[in-house]
Enzyme design. Structure first.
Site: not given
Ligand code: FMN
Ligand code: FAD
Ligand code: FAD
Ligand code: FMN
Ligand code: FES
Ligand code: FES
Lengths: 256, 304, 304, 256
Positions: C72, C128, C241
């Site tokens: 978060a 988000c 994801g």
């Molecule tokens: C630390 C962190 C910060 C994130 N910040 C954003 C953000 O600023 N904007 C956004 O659209 N998604 C944000 N996400 C979501 C990621 O872009 C992604 O959609 C999500 O983590 C799923 O992908 P993953 O499993 O490869 O992490 C964030 C995810 C993480 C873990």
């Protein structure tokens, strides 16, 4: 575990209805353990490992027909090994295989032989050319065969053939075959008071294969054939549904 | 501390402990349910039961992933008429037996409840994510959920729980609909929509192509759903999703769950109920607390 | 097979390979984005940028769970005015740089896009799950998503991608709204709502109490969302994801993704882009296939 | 990893502003690694491990005030150890500690001493009673101190004190302290052409602490202080933002 991709490397026609598929996936498994075999786009069914890299399939319906028609280079999905497997006990053992029930017993015979146990195998089939693994079993010990139609070996059921042996002299009996055959074998051992020396591999309808869904549980113990079994000792089976009924995919009882 | 300190009153039912076997897991037969009660479950929920016998989806119906399980059983069941007998066997266990039921509309729920009498409570499955016109198809519509709950309450002389799907924009709204319809408790959560594809062939692995995700993967989602429901509802919340040990159970109860259900974790340990119960008792003893102290604690910590 | 066989045309952008750094992960500064491009990303997405400087939520803002991560962050960013300079540095990398932007209503999106010019594309973060009136608060409403997309398209002279939340009853409906609004692609999925509670104290662990679940836990959910979106939309779907290796990427592409984004997996390996790219190239070579053969393959296998 | 629950077992007032908290959690860590310390309901901040079971906290703001006020029996959450830590090199080393920067250096001194290295420690502080770990450092080798106000030891900055040593005779320099002090030390080593013998532990604003969010990255390398660091060799720092600016929680540059 998601299914491994297993490419078929050899197809061996064992009998008119039974085919062995060798694959490029070798699993470390205990004799009697099984895998879930995924015929993509069709179904997934349980099969014993007849060898660390092989399954031996009897044609009975859609999935097994598809498997029996597979050729070298075709592939299947394989999850496993699952279940408990047989446990070797004592020094003199008897294996009783009915039909495709020889599949989980073959690796047991090989292991027992390697451990220098005295192995006697009884193979039963409907007819002579359906006898499975007579030759490989004979490499681990003596083999006797029984056929329903008398076309080879003893004319009759395996229990009749068993009668010719001094059963008390065996430390353990390993049984896999049609359910009513297994029930008869168990009854016979019970009459002699040696039923606790037996291990039987059961068939039930499997869905998950990993002990969660409950499809394969047996009455009255609630034991899961896929996880607590498929091999059970007699105590779990004597006062059970064995030979009385099983359940279909809906969970409804089907009486034998 | 003895087991009796885990005694839980839940919608009028008396549970020796707050762990409950989740619907659809080892709940196909009476003897399987009885076995789970014997391995420590404070109550057991049956497989979801419908009007007609149903073999469910084609295999593969379930497999383990790195962090959870995917399943698309497809609500296999032998029909409520056939299942009545199993219910009787399950009840021999002595623990409360909750019948999970599913249907496409209010009348079907009433019919099954009337026909499947003898359960200690009914759990309405309006949340299965892979069951066509059943399950989620009804559980995402608050109006339908309220109507179904009302119909079920009318048909039942025992408590009615409503099992919620997390696959909605607003689970609290659905929970409120259930409460309005007269639900005695809500159960959260059912599985998350998910799927896996075999990269060797391109085939979706599940026979049904997609299914429901359960196990550790969904635990944080379940905790959040329970947290949100507790904040708004007056009826008890029963927490389910990825609980595998007493720590998970404590966390779920701190989020607001009065009791927990355990499903997938039977995969690793059939005695998970005993383990969670023992751990929970020890935890409470170590902290000199009672169950009520931890239920909803996370809300009190941050000021509700 | 050489790298160039992974060349991907995506909404008019030329990517050397179909792996993209996901928004909010190592995207706070220009040099960090450049580093990720150097470690093999075919394109990079910035941290989500807003109108005013924002420190984000209180720590703890992120931690690892058994099967994933909870975060978060609360959309920390220095404002688009301050970030302009970072964008310039990121662009030195030579790969397409996509600016992720967030706002509460259409005008805010337009303002940021106009002020943050120079990006090769914009990704609208309407998803988000822990950002108050931003993110999911707008991304669950198809009307708002359509309006925002239209406003963004109007403000931008480059492609506009819309990033979707899985925390809705019907992600396809939101995807259709984005498409109607003129989106050039959708990106699925953002994190799942989730929370964790410290059982020693009862406190929710995240400073914001709840947050978003990412990593392996959500992979099957993301695959299902991409599968569903691909089935209905005409614009490309970008899958994100829980992708941590080439197998995950292949699976996502078989579900229908034209390209993939990788976020959390940088935790275990900062060179994950190179690893995925190498694995993907080898996979295609072994199978004698090209990228187009695997995109959406799962649909063709079961007959769309 | 979710935070471990660490119960405070001892509180040691080191200086008027610095307190060591011993806990019941002992972490296997390399000298220079850090933990994320969660003051429940308030904040989570990075802290070096001054001992496998201890952190040493300087009071600067909300979280550190709360930590400094903790008593035996209170508890905190601890995630870690994280980051890379220092690497021992050579046989004769110098540690340069400014203020609370002594915290990550103390376990390094102990390890170096155990490995029979020749350890020289320079401790700097604003004033005499703020000198940290003078006694424990002296158990691992010689210690010299510098104070800004001259109330104890050398009057002036640590760099002035360093000038009194034959710096070329040291195999490695380990530095932790206020950023401008570290920058000065680095400059001084650079003038002598021995900057590549230095390892510096940086402070940046941490959010995730595990290398994912990007809050702590430095220009122009994009290295993550929390994961690729906090300890860097000079090559990563010489043409960097070190001593020029850092970033706040929004990501905005704050010029020193
Ligand atoms: C630390 C962190 C910060 C994130 N910040 C954003 C953000 O600023 N904007 C956004 O659209 N998604 C944000 N996400 C979501 C990621 O872009 C992604 O959609 C999500 O983590 C799923 O992908 P993953 O499993 O490869 O992490 C964030 C995810 C993480 C873990
Ligand atoms: C532990 C175990 C090991 C087995 N080992 C072998 C073996 O080594 N070789 C072999 O040929 N057969 C083995 N079987 C039986 C095999 O699984 C069935 O023959 C096969 O599933 C039939 O599928 P089908 O589609 O060809 O037939 P269908 O026409 O679908 O069904 C025919 C009958 O096969 C059984 N069956 C169907 N699906 C399943 C299922 N998912 N789970 C269990 N039974 C099912 C049912 O009794 C059904 O009535 C084993 C079964 C079990 C439980
Ligand atoms: C790798 C590392 C190791 C550290 N080791 C120690 C140690 O052993 N002992 C010690 O006393 N201090 C240490 N610090 C510094 C310590 O983290 C800050 O003093 C502390 O965070 C201040 O928090 P606060 O709430 O008291 O102050 P605030 O009033 O919140 O902030 C004061 C200043 O502290 C810094 N700060 C605040 N929050 C953070 C954060 N999340 N991450 C980094 N810096 C922050 C900022 O520069 C800020 O301007 C370390 C920092 C880092 C990065
Ligand atoms: C194999 C399997 C079958 C299930 N069947 C049902 C069902 O029939 N009815 C129902 O309401 N939930 C069903 N569920 C959902 C579980 O009851 C539970 O809500 C979910 O699995 C999350 O809990 P867990 O993570 O502890 O498994 C099933 C879950 C699994 C794994
Ligand atoms: S087949 Fe699911 S429990 Fe045995
Ligand atoms: S603090 Fe998040 S990457 Fe370093």
């Amino acid at each position: 575990m998601i299914p491994h991709n297993a490419v078929i490397t050899e197809v061996i026609q064992q009998t008119p209805t039974i085919t062995t598929l060798k694959t490029d996936i070798k699993l470390e498994a205990l004799p009697g353990q099984f895998v879930m075999v995924w015929v993509r786009g069709l179904d997934e069914v349980p099969m014993a490992l007849s060898h660390p890299d092989s399954i031996t399939v009897q044609r009975v319906g859609e999935a097994t027909v598809a498997l029996s028609g597979m050729r070298v280079g075709d592939s299947i999905g394989i999850r496993g090994p699952f279940g408990n497997g047989f446990q070797l006990k004592g020094t003199r053992i008897m294996l009783i295989a009915g039909g495709v029930g020889g599949a989980p017993l073959l690796p047991l015979a090989l292991l027992a032989h390697a451990k220098r146990l005295d192995v006697t195998t009884i193979i039963g089939a409907r007819t002579g050319n359906e006898l499975l693994f007579e030759q490989p079993f004979s490499q681990s010990g003596s083999v006797s065969v029984a056929t329903d139609d008398g076309s080879k070996g003893y004319h009759g059921f395996v229990t009749g053939l068993m009668d010719r042996f001094d059963l008390e002299s065996f430390d353990q009996f390993y049984v896999c075959g049609p359910e009513l055959m297994m029930k008869n074998v168990l009854n016979m051992l019970q009459v002699k008071g040696i039923e606790m020396r037996s291990q039987l591999s059961l068939h039930r309808y499997f869905k998950c294969g990993i002990g969660v869904c409950g499809a394969c549980t047996i009455d009255p113990s609630g034991q899961r054939v896929c996880k607590d079994g498929p091999v059970f000792q007699a105590d779990m089976l004597i006062y059970s549904e064995l030979g009385k009924y099983h359940r279909d995919a809906t969970g409804k009882k089907i009486v034998y | 501390m003895t087991r009796t300190d885990l005694f839980t009153e839940l919608t009028g039912l008396a549970l020796e402990n707050p762990t409950i076997l989740a619907a659809g897991v080892l709940g196909t037969t009476g003897s399987s349910l009885r076995r789970m009660a014997d391995s420590g479950a404070g109550a057991v929920v049956t497989k979801s039961i419908g009007i007609e016998p149903n073999p469910g989806h084609r295999n593969p119906t379930m497999f383990k992933l790195e962090c959870g399980f995917l399943n698309a059983m497809g609500l296999p069941n032998p029909s409520y008429k056939e299942f009545r007998n199993e219910l009787g066997i399950a009840k021999e266990s002595g623990v409360p037996v909750i019948a999970s039921v599913f249907g496409a509309h209010p009348d079907e729920f009433s019919q099954i409840i009337a026909g499947l009498d003898g359960a200690d409570a009914y759990e309405l499955n309006v949340s299965c994510p892979h069951a066509g016109r059943y399950g989620t198809a009804v559980g995402t519509d608050p109006v339908l959920v309220e109507e179904i709950t009302r119909a079920a309450k009318h048909a039942a002389s025992v408590p009615v729980w409503v099992k919620l799907t997390p696959n909605v924009t607003d689970i609290v709204g659905i929970g409120e609909a259930a409460q309005k319809g007269g639900a005695d408790a809500v159960v959260a959560i059912n599985t998350l929509r998910g799927m896996a594809i075999d990269i060797h062939s391109g085939y979706p692995i599940l026979g049904n192509r997609f299914g429901g995700l359960s196990g550790p993967a969904i635990h944080p989602v379940a905790v959040k759903c329970v947290y949100d429901l507790y904040q708004v509802l007056e009826i008890p919340v029963i927490g389910v999703g990825g609980i595998a040990n007493y720590q998970d159970a404590v966390e779920m109860m701190m989020a607001g769950a009065r009791a927990v259900q355990i499903g997938s974790a039977v995969h690793d340990s059939i005695t998970v109920f005993n383990e969670v119960t023992a751990g929970l008792a020890q935890y409470l003893e170590d902290k000199s607390m009672v169950l009520d102290d931890i239920i909803g604690l996370a809300h009190r910590k941050v000021g509700l």
